[in-house]
Design an enzyme around this catalytic site. Structure first.
Site, short mmCIF file in Angstrom:
data_model
loop_
_atom_site.label_atom_id
_atom_site.label_comp_id
_atom_site.label_asym_id
_atom_site.label_seq_id
_atom_site.Cartn_x
_atom_site.Cartn_y
_atom_site.Cartn_z
N HIS A 184 -43.58 28.46 -1.11
CA HIS A 184 -43.89 27.68 -2.32
C HIS A 184 -44.65 26.40 -2.00
O HIS A 184 -45.26 25.80 -2.88
CB HIS A 184 -42.60 27.36 -3.10
CG HIS A 184 -41.71 26.33 -2.49
ND1 HIS A 184 -40.56 26.64 -1.80
CD2 HIS A 184 -41.79 24.98 -2.47
CE1 HIS A 184 -39.97 25.52 -1.40
NE2 HIS A 184 -40.71 24.50 -1.79
N ASP A 202 -39.24 33.44 0.46
CA ASP A 202 -39.96 32.17 0.36
C ASP A 202 -40.34 31.62 1.73
O ASP A 202 -40.32 30.41 1.97
CB ASP A 202 -39.11 31.13 -0.41
CG ASP A 202 -39.92 29.92 -0.84
OD1 ASP A 202 -41.16 30.01 -0.89
OD2 ASP A 202 -39.32 28.85 -1.09
N GLY A 258 -40.49 17.42 -0.21
CA GLY A 258 -41.29 17.23 1.00
C GLY A 258 -40.58 17.73 2.24
O GLY A 258 -41.20 17.97 3.27
N ASN A 259 -39.24 17.91 2.17
CA ASN A 259 -38.50 18.51 3.28
C ASN A 259 -38.68 20.02 3.33
O ASN A 259 -38.38 20.66 4.35
CB ASN A 259 -37.00 18.22 3.18
CG ASN A 259 -36.60 16.91 3.82
OD1 ASN A 259 -36.20 15.97 3.13
ND2 ASN A 259 -36.70 16.83 5.14
N SER A 260 -39.13 20.61 2.23
CA SER A 260 -39.25 22.06 2.16
C SER A 260 -40.08 22.61 3.31
O SER A 260 -41.19 22.14 3.57
CB SER A 260 -39.90 22.49 0.84
OG SER A 260 -39.03 22.27 -0.24
N LEU A 309 -31.46 52.09 1.27
CA LEU A 309 -30.53 53.22 1.32
C LEU A 309 -30.46 53.97 0.00
O LEU A 309 -30.05 55.13 -0.04
CB LEU A 309 -29.12 52.72 1.67
CG LEU A 309 -28.89 52.24 3.10
CD1 LEU A 309 -27.44 51.81 3.28
CD2 LEU A 309 -29.26 53.31 4.10
N GLY A 310 -30.84 53.31 -1.09
CA GLY A 310 -30.71 53.95 -2.39
C GLY A 310 -29.29 53.89 -2.92
O GLY A 310 -28.78 54.88 -3.46
N VAL A 311 -28.66 52.74 -2.76
CA VAL A 311 -27.29 52.56 -3.25
C VAL A 311 -27.17 51.24 -3.98
O VAL A 311 -27.97 50.32 -3.77
CB VAL A 311 -26.26 52.59 -2.08
CG1 VAL A 311 -26.28 53.94 -1.39
CG2 VAL A 311 -26.53 51.45 -1.09
#
Length: 487
Positions: A97, A127, A200-202, A257-259
């Site tokens: 972001h 992200d 700004g820490n992101s 896995l489809g679960v």
């Protein structure tokens, strides 16, 4: 015979003399004020030294990132965030972001050096984004630690650029693990910390006291948008695999896995004869999926995946996200209270790649690089400049005809508000007199010099600019030097 008041007076004098005598024996009065006789605290001193050591070791690898573009034009020339270098090739980890809407990225190192960077790729589900420096920089990279081994209460250090204040160090503890702040995105299972994290820490690192990255600072919980004691970092166990795939493949492949899974309740564990309430309860199995083909069914409880224990549904989700698709793994599970296992081949789910900017050329090393020079007009646009010959008419139009009398050079006629030139202080009406120590007198000479440069090359402009007036009221100019790395 002494009166009562005389006796009291003599007793007071005696008391003062006694106190003075004791003070002299103890070395009073002191040579200087104030006196501190606090006992040393070895534990506190060692902790303070550990914080300082982490900050010093990590500082050169932690960078400020400025993202510029039409949608980021407001305030300070764009958005700012943090990041950290992870290898000698100049790859930088940050939050997606921070950089997703940028058309140009500038990285400021700890020593103030500014270098352009490109976005390698990003993963929207976590992200996380990977950048690559364009240019040369000798930086000791940071290494990833084991976030799974962290315990709640352990000390951590956050480093970044809150509000553009580079190299800001804050400390705290791990407040909790496996925090999910958005139920729609269970891939983001955060470390919670009370180390101060602000805008700004992101993208900056969260480090343990060994100086290892155990998380990427990503979010804060706040009512007013400022620090409120709760911050969230994506754990290194998740980041490390995402970063590896972004660099190697440009996208992230995850297992499927489809679960549909849920937590195992104590009631379910007791009724179905499980030894405890650990594991991931399969609520639904999709026909034709990997789990269905392997024989897994609704009501099964997965307790191990690829040799790693599964204590909750979040563990299974995290393991699937960390495993590239089309991988053969062993799954251990309980059915009707009895343990069993199966080998299955996972399906592949590829996250869409995010590449919002890619320069035409990238410098890949030293002077022997095979990257081609850009067209000079392209380099000029990347700087965010428009120039013209310093003709008498043009000098008069900009009101500087008397200022540069007798000087030859190239006149800056326009500066883009979100360009690299504007960020570094170049303004309309300044006169460029030299490029990398070579005098330029016309636009053709200026463009010819730019045409010899590649992306990532150093660029130093000698520029004559107004400096106000002399005591006699005459306008005067002074020569300044503006340094760039060519984007």
């Amino acid at each position: 015979m002494a009166t009562r008041w005389q006796r009291i007076r003599w007793m007071g004098v005696g008391f003062v003399l006694a106190v003075a005598g004791v003070g002299l024996l103890w070395g009073w009065p002191p040579a200087r004020w104030p006196v501190s006789r606090a006992m040393p605290n070895p534990t506190a001193d060692a902790l303070s030294l550990a914080f300082s050591r982490v900050a010093q070791q990590a500082r050169t690898a932690v960078v400020n990132i400025r993202a510029a573009g039409p949608s980021l034009a407001r305030g300070m020339g764009g958005a700012t965030g943090s990041g950290f270098v992870i290898d000698r090739e100049g790859h930088i980890v940050t939050n997606l972001h921070v950089v997703q809407q940028a058309t140009r990225l500038t990285v400021r190192l700890a020593d103030g050096t500014q270098l352009p960077a490109r976005l390698v790729a990003g993963d929207a589900e976590t992200d996380i984004a990977v950048l690559k420096l364009i240019g040369r920089a000798d930086i000791q990279p940071l290494t990833f630690g084991d976030s799974d081994a962290l315990r709640v209460g352990e000390w951590v250090v956050a480093i970044g650029s809150p509000f553009g204040l580079d190299q800001t160090v804050t400390t705290g503890v791990i407040s909790a693990k496996d925090r999910v702040t958005d139920r729609r995105n269970t891939l983001q299972q955060f470390l919670q910390t009370d180390a101060a994290i602000n805008f700004g820490n992101s993208g900056g690192p969260l480090l343990n006291l060994a100086g290892e990255v155990i998380g990427v600072n990503t979010q804060i919980a706040s009512r007013d948008g400022s620090y409120s004691g709760i911050g969230f970092a994506l754990p290194s166990a998740t980041v490390r695999e995402v970063v590896r795939q972004l660099i190697e493949r440009g996208q992230v492949s995850r297992s499927l896995l489809g679960v549909q899974v849920d937590r195992v309740t104590p009631q379910f564990a007791r009724v179905y004869g499980l030894p405890n309430d650990h594991g991931a309860l399969i609520q639904h199995v999709e026909e034709g999926g990997a789990a269905y083909a392997a024989g897994l069914r609704s009501g099964d409880v997965v307790v191990a995946y690829a040799g790693r224990p599964i204590t909750s549904e979040r563990d299974l989700i995290r393991e699937l996200a960390a495993t590239p698709g089309d991988t053969t793994v062993e799954v251990r599970y309980f059915r009707d209270g009895k343990p069993t296992s199966v080998m299955l081949r996972t399906e592949e789910r590829v996250s869409p790649a995010v590449r919002t900017m890619r320069p035409r050329f990238e410098r890949r090393g030293g002077p022997s690089s095979d990257a081609l020079p850009e067209e000079p007009e392209t380099a000029l646009r990347r700087l965010g400049l428009s120039v013209a010959d310093a003709s008498p008419l043009k000098l008069m139009q900009l009101g500087v005809k008397d200022l540069y009398a007798g000087q030859a050079g190239v006149l800056i006629t326009e500066v883009s508000p979100v360009g690299l030139a504007a960020e570094n202080g170049l303004q309309e009406g300044m006169l460029i007199t030299a490029v990398n120590r070579h005098t330029v007198r016309t636009v053709d000479e200026f463009l010819a010099r730019l045409g010899t440069l590649r992306p990532g090359d150093d660029l130093v402009l000698a520029v004559s600019r107004p400096l106000g007036r002399t005591p006699q009221g005459e306008r005067r100019a002074v020569t300044n030097f503006f340094s760039f790395t060519l984007p």
